[in-house]
Every structure is written in structure tokens, then in C-alpha cells.
Design a protein around this motif. Structure first.
Motif, PDB file in Angstrom:
ATOM      1  N   GLN A   1       0.833  -1.199   0.000  1.00 36.77           N
ATOM      2  CA  GLN A   1       0.000   0.000   0.000  1.00 36.77           C
ATOM      3  C   GLN A   1       0.870   1.253   0.000  1.00 36.77           C
ATOM      4  O   GLN A   1       2.018   1.233   0.475  1.00 36.77           O
ATOM      5  N   ALA A   2       0.324   2.318  -0.499  1.00 39.11           N
ATOM      6  CA  ALA A   2       1.031   3.593  -0.490  1.00 39.11           C
ATOM      7  C   ALA A   2       1.452   3.945   0.937  1.00 39.11           C
ATOM      8  O   ALA A   2       0.681   3.749   1.886  1.00 39.11           O
ATOM      9  N   GLY A   3       2.669   4.438   1.056  1.00 41.75           N
ATOM     10  CA  GLY A   3       3.214   4.747   2.368  1.00 41.75           C
ATOM     11  C   GLY A   3       3.993   3.619   2.996  1.00 41.75           C
ATOM     12  O   GLY A   3       4.679   3.808   4.004  1.00 41.75           O
TER      13      GLY A   3
ATOM     14  N   ARG B   1       8.125   4.891   2.214  1.00 44.41           N
ATOM     15  CA  ARG B   1       7.160   5.918   1.780  1.00 44.41           C
ATOM     16  C   ARG B   1       6.808   5.734   0.306  1.00 44.41           C
ATOM     17  O   ARG B   1       6.834   6.681  -0.480  1.00 44.41           O
ATOM     18  N   LEU B   2       6.480   4.528  -0.036  1.00 42.94           N
ATOM     19  CA  LEU B   2       6.198   4.201  -1.428  1.00 42.94           C
ATOM     20  C   LEU B   2       4.938   4.891  -1.921  1.00 42.94           C
ATOM     21  O   LEU B   2       3.973   5.095  -1.171  1.00 42.94           O
ATOM     22  N   LYS B   3       4.956   5.218  -3.205  1.00 44.78           N
ATOM     23  CA  LYS B   3       3.845   5.910  -3.854  1.00 44.78           C
ATOM     24  C   LYS B   3       3.362   5.062  -5.038  1.00 44.78           C
ATOM     25  O   LYS B   3       4.146   4.271  -5.589  1.00 44.78           O
ATOM     26  N   PRO B   4       2.137   5.250  -5.457  1.00 46.93           N
ATOM     27  CA  PRO B   4       1.683   4.530  -6.661  1.00 46.93           C
ATOM     28  C   PRO B   4       2.585   4.774  -7.866  1.00 46.93           C
ATOM     29  O   PRO B   4       2.751   3.878  -8.706  1.00 46.93           O
TER      30      PRO B   4
ATOM     31  N   ASP C   1       5.638   4.725  -7.925  1.00 44.77           N
ATOM     32  CA  ASP C   1       6.803   3.849  -7.840  1.00 44.77           C
ATOM     33  C   ASP C   1       6.538   2.474  -8.454  1.00 44.77           C
ATOM     34  O   ASP C   1       7.449   1.650  -8.523  1.00 44.77           O
ATOM     35  N   THR C   2       5.319   2.230  -8.865  1.00 44.27           N
ATOM     36  CA  THR C   2       4.977   0.952  -9.481  1.00 44.27           C
ATOM     37  C   THR C   2       5.754   0.750 -10.773  1.00 44.27           C
ATOM     38  O   THR C   2       5.728   1.595 -11.672  1.00 44.27           O
TER      39      THR C   2
ATOM     40  N   VAL D   1       2.435  -0.600  -6.094  1.00 40.61           N
ATOM     41  CA  VAL D   1       2.025   0.196  -4.954  1.00 40.61           C
ATOM     42  C   VAL D   1       0.573   0.630  -5.175  1.00 40.61           C
ATOM     43  O   VAL D   1       0.269   1.334  -6.144  1.00 40.61           O
ATOM     44  N   SER D   2      -0.295   0.204  -4.291  1.00 41.13           N
ATOM     45  CA  SER D   2      -1.705   0.540  -4.423  1.00 41.13           C
ATOM     46  C   SER D   2      -2.027   1.809  -3.632  1.00 41.13           C
ATOM     47  O   SER D   2      -1.419   2.093  -2.606  1.00 41.13           O
ATOM     48  N   SER D   3      -3.017   2.530  -4.132  1.00 40.73           N
ATOM     49  CA  SER D   3      -3.390   3.795  -3.473  1.00 40.73           C
ATOM     50  C   SER D   3      -4.454   3.570  -2.412  1.00 40.73           C
ATOM     51  O   SER D   3      -5.010   2.500  -2.274  1.00 40.73           O
TER      52      SER D   3
END
Length: 123
Positions: A11-13, A83-86, A88-89, A121-123
Motif C-alpha cells: 500500500q502507499a506509504g 514511503r512508497l507511492k503509486p 513507484d509501481t 504500490v496501491s493507493s
């Protein structure tokens, strides 16, 4: 041969740690880097670490969120992602550069590539 692993769905974050192991290659003699490629986009250099593990550079897009390191005893290079973001997919690749005197993230200079591991990375 390089083998990347550790991708998955997050998940995001959230955070993930990618690993890159080498076989048949003196991994600790090469600078190592991580790249990613999203559908329809060019391969993007993210981070590079010197053969000794003491010097690292990052792209602007991941600086402060991703960290590259290597365990010279285990011959593994890591990419800690936080702190992954969509955005970054992508498919993430590790690569080896036999020229340890440069600090480039241009894909063309890298000698060996891993097969890629998917990060979603899902939002």
C-alpha cells in the motif's frame, strides 16, 4: 548472473526491501545499481553504490525515500524503499558496472542485468 527478488504488492506509504544476489560474478568487484521501468516509460536509474559500499548516489525521484546498500560478506545488494507511492509501481532491475570510477545511472554503461522484480504500490 544477477537475481533480483523482494518485489510485491504494498500500500502507499509502505516499505519494501529488494535484494540482488549474484552467481558466477565477482559481485563485490562491481559497482551496483537499481533501475526501474514502468509500462510505456524508459528505464530509470534510481541508485548506485560503489563496489566497497562506501559511496552511493540517488536520483532525485527517490532521494530521501530509498536507500541502497550492500553486504559484502553475503554478496547481496539491497534497495530499501520507504514511503512508497503509486508512481513507484514498476519492474525493478539490478545491474552491475565493472567501471567503479564513475557515478552514472545511464543504463548503457552497465555490463550485467538481473531479470527484474515487480513492485506494485496501491493507493
Amino acid at each position: 548472473q544477477l537475481q533480483a527478488s523482494g518485489g510485491g504488492l504494498v500500500q502507499a506509504g509502505g516499505s519494501l526491501r529488494l535484494s540482488c544476489a549474484a552467481s558466477g560474478l565477482a559481485w563485490n568487484s562491481y559497482a551496483a545499481a537499481w533501475f526501474r521501468q514502468a509500462p510505456g516509460k524508459e528505464r530509470e536509474g534510481l541508485a548506485r553504490v560503489s563496489s566497497s559500499g562506501t559511496n552511493a548516489i540517488y536520483s532525485e525521484s527517490v532521494r530521501g525515500r530509498f536507500s541502497i546498500s550492500r553486504d559484502t560478506d553475503k554478496n547481496i545488494v539491497y534497495l530499501q524503499m520507504s514511503r512508497l507511492k503509486p508512481a513507484d509501481t514498476a519492474v525493478y532491475y539490478c545491474a552491475a558496472d565493472g567501471d567503479d570510477t564513475t557515478s552514472t545511472l545511464r543504463p548503457a554503461v552497465y555490463d550485467f542485468w538481473g531479470q527484474g522484480t515487480q513492485v506494485t504500490v496501491s493507493s
